[in-house]
Design a protein around this motif. Structure first.
Motif, PDB file in Angstrom:
ATOM      1  N   GLU A  30      53.626  56.860  31.551  1.00 53.86           N
ATOM      2  CA  GLU A  30      53.848  56.428  30.166  1.00 53.86           C
ATOM      3  C   GLU A  30      55.037  55.483  30.102  1.00 53.86           C
ATOM      4  OE1 GLU A  30      53.612  55.376  26.947  1.00 53.86           O
ATOM      5  OE2 GLU A  30      52.431  57.209  26.674  1.00 53.86           O
ATOM      6  N   ASP A  31      54.859  54.326  29.450  1.00 51.00           N
ATOM      7  CA  ASP A  31      55.967  53.371  29.349  1.00 51.00           C
ATOM      8  C   ASP A  31      56.755  53.518  28.047  1.00 51.00           C
ATOM      9  OD1 ASP A  31      54.164  52.381  27.559  1.00 51.00           O
ATOM     10  OD2 ASP A  31      54.070  50.362  28.384  1.00 51.00           O
ATOM     11  N   ASP A  32      56.323  54.412  27.164  1.00 56.01           N
ATOM     12  CA  ASP A  32      57.047  54.666  25.922  1.00 56.01           C
ATOM     13  C   ASP A  32      57.974  55.860  26.143  1.00 56.01           C
ATOM     14  OD1 ASP A  32      57.841  55.716  23.394  1.00 56.01           O
ATOM     15  OD2 ASP A  32      56.172  54.676  22.429  1.00 56.01           O
ATOM     16  N   GLU A  33      59.286  55.611  26.138  1.00 56.49           N
ATOM     17  CA  GLU A  33      60.251  56.662  26.471  1.00 56.49           C
ATOM     18  C   GLU A  33      60.222  57.810  25.480  1.00 56.49           C
ATOM     19  OE1 GLU A  33      64.960  57.198  27.674  1.00 56.49           O
ATOM     20  OE2 GLU A  33      64.125  55.206  27.402  1.00 56.49           O
ATOM     21  N   VAL A  34      59.956  57.521  24.206  1.00 47.33           N
ATOM     22  CA  VAL A  34      59.895  58.578  23.197  1.00 47.33           C
ATOM     23  C   VAL A  34      58.743  59.532  23.498  1.00 47.33           C
ATOM     24  CG1 VAL A  34      59.572  59.081  20.754  1.00 47.33           C
ATOM     25  CG2 VAL A  34      60.969  57.143  21.439  1.00 47.33           C
TER      26      VAL A  34
ATOM     27  N   PRO B  32      62.400  53.546  17.745  1.00 51.88           N
ATOM     28  CA  PRO B  32      63.200  54.033  18.879  1.00 51.88           C
ATOM     29  C   PRO B  32      64.295  53.051  19.266  1.00 51.88           C
ATOM     30  CG  PRO B  32      60.852  54.284  19.302  1.00 51.88           C
ATOM     31  CD  PRO B  32      60.978  53.465  18.053  1.00 51.88           C
ATOM     32  N   PHE B  33      65.457  53.580  19.561  1.00 46.68           N
ATOM     33  CA  PHE B  33      66.632  52.832  20.039  1.00 46.68           C
ATOM     34  C   PHE B  33      67.267  51.932  18.974  1.00 46.68           C
ATOM     35  CE2 PHE B  33      63.839  53.459  23.765  1.00 46.68           C
ATOM     36  CZ  PHE B  33      64.651  54.334  24.466  1.00 46.68           C
ATOM     37  N   ASN B  34      66.744  51.944  17.759  1.00 46.84           N
ATOM     38  CA  ASN B  34      67.342  51.144  16.693  1.00 46.84           C
ATOM     39  C   ASN B  34      68.344  52.017  15.948  1.00 46.84           C
ATOM     40  OD1 ASN B  34      68.025  49.524  14.519  1.00 46.84           O
ATOM     41  ND2 ASN B  34      65.936  48.770  14.229  1.00 46.84           N
TER      42      ASN B  34
END
Length: 200
Positions: free
Chosen positions: A157-161, A73-75
């Motif tokens: 949830e701390d995982d945005e995906v 994610p975000f990469n």
């Protein structure tokens, strides 16, 4: 140039229509965005033991090192230094959606030559007999979630995906309202303000 090679008689896959639409949109968007002037994008569908949808392009391609980090994610794999817009979430979400539908996604790529994404999904069962007048009535149990009363669910949830994926799932369900919080403390504050049916 966009080429579509899908036979009208091709057997369908077993998939969520909205999720599959998102998968195809993400793959086509990337194939066009990272292509070259006068490039080509080809979409094919073939069915064997599974249905395989392939999107390949004549774009910039990726190195082995980039492929190893493709679904992070975000990469954006260096694309942030170009004019191509994006968040780096598209492929991460695509893989999560494909896996949620019991499928898999494979990638082949060569720098300067292009990329090929292949999504494999289970085939749908077809040819189910239609009920006749003498058939016994089907037994259907209505879902408690579809009672017509709004249910409010809090997802911490701390995982945005994962959060984006859950939001897509909840959008397809009538009478479900999803609230999200990235931390436990924020989740507790939301829980104090709302009458919740469930906390995940």
């Amino acid at each position: 140039e966009l080429l579509v090679e899908i036979a009208a008689t091709a057997p369908p896959v077993r998939a969520d229509a909205e999720a599959l639409h998102q998968v195809v949109t993400n793959l086509l968007s990337n194939a066009i965005k990272y292509n070259r002037p006068k490039g080509r994008v080809r979409v094919r569908y073939e069915a064997g033991e599974q249905g395989v949808l392939t999107v390949d392009d004549t774009g910039i391609g990726m190195s082995e090192e980039q492929l190893d980090r493709l679904f992070e994610p975000f990469n954006r794999l260096g694309a942030e230094r170009t004019d191509a817009q994006g968040s780096g979430l598209g492929l991460a979400i695509t893989r999560k959606l494909v896996r949620a539908m019991s499928g898999k996604i494979d990638v082949l790529s060569r720098p300067g030559k292009g990329s090929r994404f292949a999504v494999s999904l289970p085939l749908a069962k077809v040819g189910k007999a239609k009920p006749t007048e003498n058939s016994p009535p089907s037994t259907e149990y209505p879902s408690l979630w579809d009672s017509g009363v709004e249910q409010v669910v809090l997802y911490v949830e701390d995982d945005e995906v994962n959060t984006i994926l859950m939001e897509q799932i909840f959008r397809s369900q009538p009478n479900w309202r999803l609230l999200t919080a990235p931390t436990g403390l924020e989740g507790l504050e939301i829980a104090r303000q709302h009458d919740l049916s469930l906390v995940l």
